[in-house]
Enzyme design. Structure first.
Site, PDB file in Angstrom:
ATOM      1  N   LYS A   1       0.844  -1.207   0.000  1.00  0.00           N
ATOM      2  CA  LYS A   1       0.000   0.000   0.000  1.00  0.00           C
ATOM      3  C   LYS A   1       0.882   1.260   0.000  1.00  0.00           C
ATOM      4  CE  LYS A   1      -3.688  -2.574   2.211  1.00  0.00           C
ATOM      5  NZ  LYS A   1      -4.332  -2.998   3.463  1.00  0.00           N
TER       6      LYS A   1
ATOM      7  N   GLN B   1      -4.180  -1.865   9.752  1.00  0.00           N
ATOM      8  CA  GLN B   1      -4.095  -3.193   9.141  1.00  0.00           C
ATOM      9  C   GLN B   1      -4.606  -4.256  10.109  1.00  0.00           C
ATOM     10  OE1 GLN B   1      -3.075  -3.783   5.866  1.00  0.00           O
ATOM     11  NE2 GLN B   1      -3.768  -5.867   6.239  1.00  0.00           N
TER      12      GLN B   1
ATOM     13  N   ASP C   1     -10.800   2.561   4.210  1.00  0.00           N
ATOM     14  CA  ASP C   1     -11.037   1.118   4.102  1.00  0.00           C
ATOM     15  C   ASP C   1     -12.537   0.823   4.078  1.00  0.00           C
ATOM     16  OD1 ASP C   1      -8.958  -0.638   3.702  1.00  0.00           O
ATOM     17  OD2 ASP C   1      -8.322  -0.665   5.797  1.00  0.00           O
TER      18      ASP C   1
END
Ligand code: NAP
Length: 293
Positions: A52, A96, A119
Protein backbone atom coordinates in the site's frame (compact mmCIF):
# COMPACT_ATOMS: atom_id res chain seq x y z
CA UNK A 1 -12.60 -18.44 -20.83
CA UNK A 2 -11.31 -14.93 -20.26
CA UNK A 3 -9.09 -13.92 -17.36
CA UNK A 4 -10.25 -11.01 -15.23
CA UNK A 5 -6.83 -9.46 -15.14
CA UNK A 6 -6.47 -7.55 -11.89
CA UNK A 7 -2.87 -6.73 -12.69
CA UNK A 8 -3.80 -5.00 -15.93
CA UNK A 9 -6.87 -3.18 -14.62
CA UNK A 10 -5.24 -2.06 -11.38
CA UNK A 11 -2.30 -0.69 -13.40
CA UNK A 12 -4.80 1.26 -15.55
CA UNK A 13 -6.51 2.65 -12.45
CA UNK A 14 -3.16 3.66 -10.97
CA UNK A 15 -2.26 5.50 -14.18
CA UNK A 16 -5.62 7.31 -14.08
CA UNK A 17 -5.06 8.27 -10.43
CA UNK A 18 -1.55 9.50 -11.21
CA UNK A 19 -2.92 11.86 -13.86
CA UNK A 20 -5.67 13.07 -11.50
CA UNK A 21 -3.19 13.77 -8.68
CA UNK A 22 -0.88 15.62 -11.03
CA UNK A 23 -3.78 17.79 -12.23
CA UNK A 24 -4.88 18.42 -8.65
CA UNK A 25 -1.40 19.55 -7.59
CA UNK A 26 -1.01 21.78 -10.67
CA UNK A 27 -4.31 23.42 -9.73
CA UNK A 28 -3.01 24.18 -6.25
CA UNK A 29 -4.77 21.26 -4.58
CA UNK A 30 -3.24 19.13 -1.86
CA UNK A 31 -1.25 15.94 -2.23
CA UNK A 32 -3.40 13.03 -0.98
CA UNK A 33 -1.93 11.57 2.20
CA UNK A 34 -2.63 8.03 3.48
CA UNK A 35 -1.62 6.94 6.98
CA UNK A 36 -1.31 3.24 7.83
CA UNK A 37 -1.03 1.74 11.30
CA UNK A 38 0.63 -1.66 11.58
CA UNK A 39 0.64 -3.58 14.85
CA UNK A 40 3.04 -6.50 15.34
CA UNK A 41 5.06 -8.40 12.77
CA UNK A 42 2.55 -10.66 10.99
CA UNK A 43 4.23 -11.57 7.67
CA UNK A 44 1.13 -11.16 5.50
CA UNK A 45 0.21 -7.83 7.13
CA UNK A 46 3.77 -6.55 6.61
CA UNK A 47 3.52 -7.44 2.91
CA UNK A 48 0.09 -5.81 2.45
CA UNK A 49 1.07 -2.59 4.20
CA UNK A 50 4.39 -2.37 2.33
CA UNK A 51 2.50 -2.75 -0.93
CA UNK A 52 0.00 0.00 0.00
CA UNK A 53 2.84 2.38 0.92
CA UNK A 54 4.70 1.55 -2.32
CA UNK A 55 1.56 2.20 -4.36
CA UNK A 56 1.12 5.60 -2.72
CA UNK A 57 4.63 6.55 -3.83
CA UNK A 58 4.05 5.32 -7.38
CA UNK A 59 0.84 7.32 -7.76
CA UNK A 60 2.20 10.48 -6.18
CA UNK A 61 0.44 10.31 -2.80
CA UNK A 62 2.15 10.95 0.51
CA UNK A 63 2.09 8.13 3.03
CA UNK A 64 2.94 7.65 6.69
CA UNK A 65 3.52 4.29 8.34
CA UNK A 66 3.03 4.09 12.10
CA UNK A 67 4.28 0.86 13.64
CA UNK A 68 3.60 -0.60 17.06
CA UNK A 69 4.80 -3.73 18.82
CA UNK A 70 2.07 -6.28 19.44
CA UNK A 71 2.22 -5.26 23.11
CA UNK A 72 0.73 -1.82 22.37
CA UNK A 73 -2.26 -1.13 24.59
CA UNK A 74 -5.71 -0.48 23.17
CA UNK A 75 -5.67 3.01 24.73
CA UNK A 76 -2.36 3.91 23.08
CA UNK A 77 -3.68 2.79 19.71
CA UNK A 78 -7.00 4.63 20.09
CA UNK A 79 -5.16 7.80 21.18
CA UNK A 80 -3.03 7.63 18.03
CA UNK A 81 -6.13 7.25 15.87
CA UNK A 82 -7.71 10.30 17.54
CA UNK A 83 -4.50 12.27 16.89
CA UNK A 84 -4.56 11.29 13.20
CA UNK A 85 -8.27 12.13 12.98
CA UNK A 86 -7.34 15.68 14.00
CA UNK A 87 -4.40 15.99 11.60
CA UNK A 88 -5.71 18.01 8.65
CA UNK A 89 -2.91 16.86 6.37
CA UNK A 90 -3.93 13.19 6.58
CA UNK A 91 -6.81 12.27 4.27
CA UNK A 92 -7.09 8.54 4.84
CA UNK A 93 -6.30 6.20 7.74
CA UNK A 94 -6.14 2.44 7.67
CA UNK A 95 -5.37 0.09 10.54
CA UNK A 96 -4.10 -3.19 9.14
CA UNK A 97 -6.03 -6.22 10.42
CA UNK A 98 -5.77 -8.61 12.18
CA UNK A 99 -4.97 -6.98 15.53
CA UNK A 100 -3.75 -8.74 18.69
CA UNK A 101 -6.55 -10.32 20.74
CA UNK A 102 -6.36 -7.72 23.55
CA UNK A 103 -7.42 -4.95 21.13
CA UNK A 104 -11.06 -4.58 20.08
CA UNK A 105 -11.26 -4.34 16.28
CA UNK A 106 -14.73 -2.79 16.58
CA UNK A 107 -13.47 -0.05 18.91
CA UNK A 108 -10.54 0.67 16.60
CA UNK A 109 -12.74 0.91 13.51
CA UNK A 110 -15.36 3.05 15.25
CA UNK A 111 -12.68 5.45 16.49
CA UNK A 112 -11.50 6.22 12.95
CA UNK A 113 -13.09 9.43 11.68
CA UNK A 114 -15.71 8.26 9.18
CA UNK A 115 -14.41 10.91 6.73
CA UNK A 116 -10.95 9.29 6.80
CA UNK A 117 -12.15 5.68 6.81
CA UNK A 118 -10.83 4.85 3.33
CA UNK A 119 -11.04 1.12 4.10
CA UNK A 120 -14.80 1.64 4.42
CA UNK A 121 -15.04 -0.56 7.53
CA UNK A 122 -16.78 1.98 9.80
CA UNK A 123 -20.42 1.04 10.51
CA UNK A 124 -21.52 4.47 9.25
CA UNK A 125 -19.82 3.84 5.90
CA UNK A 126 -21.23 0.32 5.71
CA UNK A 127 -24.72 1.57 6.63
CA UNK A 128 -24.60 4.46 4.17
CA UNK A 129 -23.45 2.09 1.44
CA UNK A 130 -26.38 -0.22 2.23
CA UNK A 131 -28.73 2.75 1.89
CA UNK A 132 -27.13 3.83 -1.39
CA UNK A 133 -25.82 7.08 0.13
CA UNK A 134 -22.34 8.46 -0.69
CA UNK A 135 -19.81 6.49 1.36
CA UNK A 136 -16.43 4.84 1.21
CA UNK A 137 -17.00 1.37 -0.18
CA UNK A 138 -14.64 -1.07 1.47
CA UNK A 139 -11.64 -1.67 -0.69
CA UNK A 140 -12.01 -5.36 -1.58
CA UNK A 141 -15.74 -5.22 -2.52
CA UNK A 142 -15.01 -1.97 -4.41
CA UNK A 143 -12.20 -3.77 -6.27
CA UNK A 144 -14.49 -6.68 -7.16
CA UNK A 145 -17.20 -4.35 -8.46
CA UNK A 146 -14.71 -2.30 -10.46
CA UNK A 147 -13.34 -5.45 -12.10
CA UNK A 148 -16.87 -6.50 -13.10
CA UNK A 149 -17.52 -3.01 -14.46
CA UNK A 150 -14.33 -2.71 -16.48
CA UNK A 151 -14.98 -6.07 -18.17
CA UNK A 152 -18.62 -5.00 -18.76
CA UNK A 153 -19.93 -8.24 -17.22
CA UNK A 154 -23.74 -8.41 -17.20
CA UNK A 155 -25.06 -8.63 -13.64
CA UNK A 156 -28.77 -7.69 -13.89
CA UNK A 157 -31.04 -10.64 -13.21
CA UNK A 158 -28.09 -12.97 -12.71
CA UNK A 159 -27.87 -15.30 -9.74
CA UNK A 160 -24.83 -14.22 -7.75
CA UNK A 161 -23.65 -16.56 -5.02
CA UNK A 162 -21.34 -14.98 -2.45
CA UNK A 163 -19.44 -17.54 -0.39
CA UNK A 164 -18.64 -15.90 2.96
CA UNK A 165 -20.47 -13.26 5.02
CA UNK A 166 -17.63 -11.34 6.67
CA UNK A 167 -18.14 -7.67 7.43
CA UNK A 168 -15.20 -6.67 5.22
CA UNK A 169 -15.86 -8.80 2.14
CA UNK A 170 -18.89 -11.11 1.92
CA UNK A 171 -21.52 -8.84 3.44
CA UNK A 172 -20.62 -5.61 1.59
CA UNK A 173 -20.06 -7.35 -1.75
CA UNK A 174 -23.47 -9.04 -1.47
CA UNK A 175 -25.11 -5.67 -0.76
CA UNK A 176 -23.40 -4.17 -3.79
CA UNK A 177 -24.46 -7.00 -6.08
CA UNK A 178 -28.13 -6.66 -5.11
CA UNK A 179 -28.41 -2.84 -5.29
CA UNK A 180 -30.50 -1.21 -7.97
CA UNK A 181 -27.72 -0.08 -10.31
CA UNK A 182 -24.86 -1.46 -12.39
CA UNK A 183 -22.97 -3.51 -11.31
CA UNK A 184 -25.82 -4.92 -9.28
CA UNK A 185 -29.43 -5.95 -9.74
CA UNK A 186 -28.36 -9.54 -9.20
CA UNK A 187 -30.34 -12.06 -7.22
CA UNK A 188 -27.94 -12.71 -4.37
CA UNK A 189 -27.49 -15.80 -2.21
CA UNK A 190 -25.03 -15.68 0.67
CA UNK A 191 -23.36 -18.90 1.76
CA UNK A 192 -21.66 -19.38 5.13
CA UNK A 193 -20.31 -22.17 7.29
CA UNK A 194 -23.82 -23.32 8.33
CA UNK A 195 -25.15 -23.57 4.77
CA UNK A 196 -26.24 -27.14 4.07
CA UNK A 197 -26.59 -27.61 0.32
CA UNK A 198 -23.62 -25.47 -0.64
CA UNK A 199 -22.68 -27.39 -3.79
CA UNK A 200 -26.25 -27.32 -5.20
CA UNK A 201 -26.49 -23.56 -4.60
CA UNK A 202 -23.11 -22.90 -6.23
CA UNK A 203 -24.17 -24.96 -9.24
CA UNK A 204 -27.08 -22.52 -9.79
CA UNK A 205 -24.80 -19.48 -9.80
CA UNK A 206 -24.17 -17.30 -12.84
CA UNK A 207 -21.61 -15.43 -10.76
CA UNK A 208 -19.66 -16.88 -7.82
CA UNK A 209 -17.75 -14.57 -5.50
CA UNK A 210 -15.63 -16.76 -3.24
CA UNK A 211 -14.46 -15.15 0.00
CA UNK A 212 -14.16 -17.84 2.62
CA UNK A 213 -10.42 -18.22 3.15
CA UNK A 214 -10.31 -21.99 2.44
CA UNK A 215 -7.68 -22.67 -0.25
CA UNK A 216 -9.06 -24.36 -3.40
CA UNK A 217 -12.45 -25.00 -1.77
CA UNK A 218 -14.46 -24.29 -4.94
CA UNK A 219 -13.96 -27.20 -7.31
CA UNK A 220 -15.13 -27.83 -10.88
CA UNK A 221 -18.11 -29.94 -9.78
CA UNK A 222 -19.52 -26.88 -7.96
CA UNK A 223 -19.46 -24.55 -10.97
CA UNK A 224 -21.85 -24.49 -13.93
CA UNK A 225 -20.63 -24.03 -17.51
CA UNK A 226 -20.18 -20.37 -18.42
CA UNK A 227 -20.17 -19.01 -14.87
CA UNK A 228 -18.19 -15.94 -13.82
CA UNK A 229 -15.91 -16.81 -10.90
CA UNK A 230 -14.29 -14.14 -8.75
CA UNK A 231 -11.81 -15.43 -6.21
CA UNK A 232 -11.20 -13.13 -3.24
CA UNK A 233 -9.38 -15.76 -1.18
CA UNK A 234 -5.75 -15.21 -0.35
CA UNK A 235 -4.14 -17.78 1.92
CA UNK A 236 -0.44 -18.42 2.46
CA UNK A 237 0.34 -22.12 2.19
CA UNK A 238 3.77 -23.67 2.73
CA UNK A 239 5.63 -24.30 -0.50
CA UNK A 240 9.25 -25.41 -0.32
CA UNK A 241 9.75 -24.68 -4.04
CA UNK A 242 9.26 -20.94 -3.44
CA UNK A 243 12.05 -18.68 -2.22
CA UNK A 244 9.69 -17.18 0.36
CA UNK A 245 8.71 -20.67 1.57
CA UNK A 246 5.02 -20.13 0.81
CA UNK A 247 2.61 -19.77 -2.09
CA UNK A 248 -0.57 -17.68 -2.23
CA UNK A 249 -3.69 -19.75 -2.82
CA UNK A 250 -7.16 -18.59 -3.68
CA UNK A 251 -10.46 -20.18 -2.63
CA UNK A 252 -10.97 -21.62 -6.12
CA UNK A 253 -9.20 -24.64 -7.62
CA UNK A 254 -8.20 -22.57 -10.61
CA UNK A 255 -6.83 -25.23 -12.98
CA UNK A 256 -9.99 -27.35 -12.99
CA UNK A 257 -12.55 -24.52 -12.62
CA UNK A 258 -11.14 -22.12 -15.24
CA UNK A 259 -12.07 -24.21 -18.34
CA UNK A 260 -15.76 -24.09 -17.30
CA UNK A 261 -15.89 -20.31 -16.78
CA UNK A 262 -16.73 -17.40 -19.05
CA UNK A 263 -14.55 -15.21 -16.82
CA UNK A 264 -12.31 -15.99 -13.86
CA UNK A 265 -9.81 -14.12 -11.66
CA UNK A 266 -6.34 -15.59 -11.12
CA UNK A 267 -4.67 -15.66 -7.69
CA UNK A 268 -2.38 -13.83 -7.43
CA UNK A 269 -3.03 -11.15 -10.02
CA UNK A 270 -6.76 -10.75 -9.46
CA UNK A 271 -8.75 -9.19 -6.64
CA UNK A 272 -5.74 -8.48 -4.37
CA UNK A 273 -4.30 -5.86 -6.70
CA UNK A 274 -7.77 -4.38 -7.28
CA UNK A 275 -8.14 -3.95 -3.52
CA UNK A 276 -5.09 -1.71 -3.41
CA UNK A 277 -6.27 0.27 -6.43
CA UNK A 278 -9.64 0.78 -4.69
CA UNK A 279 -7.95 1.96 -1.51
CA UNK A 280 -5.97 4.49 -3.53
CA UNK A 281 -9.17 5.68 -5.25
CA UNK A 282 -10.84 6.17 -1.85
CA UNK A 283 -7.83 8.16 -0.64
CA UNK A 284 -8.10 10.52 -3.60
CA UNK A 285 -11.86 10.88 -3.01
CA UNK A 286 -11.09 11.79 0.59
CA UNK A 287 -8.43 14.36 -0.34
CA UNK A 288 -11.03 15.94 -2.63
CA UNK A 289 -13.68 15.74 0.08
CA UNK A 290 -16.01 14.15 -2.48
CA UNK A 291 -17.89 11.87 -0.10
CA UNK A 292 -18.48 13.96 3.01
CA UNK A 293 -17.68 17.48 1.77
P1 NAP B 1 -13.49 -14.38 7.39
O1 NAP B 1 -13.77 -13.17 8.18
O2 NAP B 1 -12.77 -15.52 8.01
O3 NAP B 1 -14.88 -14.90 6.80
C1 NAP B 1 -14.97 -16.11 6.12
C2 NAP B 1 -16.39 -16.39 5.76
O4 NAP B 1 -16.44 -17.62 5.06
C3 NAP B 1 -17.31 -16.53 6.99
O5 NAP B 1 -18.54 -15.91 6.72
C4 NAP B 1 -17.49 -18.04 7.12
O6 NAP B 1 -18.75 -18.43 7.62
C5 NAP B 1 -17.38 -18.50 5.68
N1 NAP B 1 -16.87 -19.86 5.61
C6 NAP B 1 -15.75 -20.35 6.17
N2 NAP B 1 -15.63 -21.66 5.89
C7 NAP B 1 -16.71 -22.00 5.16
C8 NAP B 1 -17.15 -23.20 4.56
N3 NAP B 1 -16.46 -24.34 4.68
N4 NAP B 1 -18.30 -23.18 3.87
C9 NAP B 1 -19.01 -22.05 3.74
N5 NAP B 1 -18.63 -20.86 4.26
C10 NAP B 1 -17.49 -20.84 4.96
O7 NAP B 1 -12.66 -14.03 6.06
P2 NAP B 1 -12.56 -12.67 5.19
O8 NAP B 1 -11.85 -11.65 5.96
O9 NAP B 1 -13.87 -12.37 4.58
O10 NAP B 1 -11.58 -13.19 4.05
C11 NAP B 1 -11.94 -14.25 3.20
C12 NAP B 1 -10.75 -14.54 2.28
O11 NAP B 1 -10.52 -13.40 1.49
C13 NAP B 1 -9.44 -14.83 3.02
O12 NAP B 1 -8.68 -15.75 2.27
C14 NAP B 1 -8.75 -13.49 3.02
O13 NAP B 1 -7.33 -13.59 3.08
C15 NAP B 1 -9.17 -12.97 1.66
N6 NAP B 1 -9.13 -11.53 1.55
C16 NAP B 1 -8.52 -11.05 0.45
C17 NAP B 1 -8.46 -9.70 0.24
C18 NAP B 1 -7.81 -9.21 -1.00
O14 NAP B 1 -7.38 -8.08 -1.04
N7 NAP B 1 -7.74 -10.05 -2.04
C19 NAP B 1 -9.00 -8.81 1.16
C20 NAP B 1 -9.66 -9.33 2.28
C21 NAP B 1 -9.73 -10.70 2.46
P3 NAP B 1 -19.26 -18.06 9.11
O15 NAP B 1 -19.66 -16.63 9.04
O16 NAP B 1 -20.41 -18.97 9.33
O17 NAP B 1 -18.10 -18.29 10.02
Amino acid sequence: MQLLDGKLISAQIKEELKVEVQKQIENGGKIPHLAAILVGTNGASETYVASKIKNCGEIGFRSSLIRYDSTVTETELLDKIIEINQDDDIDGLIVQLPLPDHISVDKVIETIDVRKDVDGFHPINLGRMAKGLPSYISATPFGVIELIKRYKIETAGKHCVVVGRSQIVGLPVSLLMQRNTYPGNSTVTIIHSRTQNLKEICLQADIIIAALGRPEFITADMVKEGAVVIDVGLTRVEDATKKSGFALKGDVKFDEVAPKCSYITPVPGGVGLMTIAALMTNTLLSARKEIYG
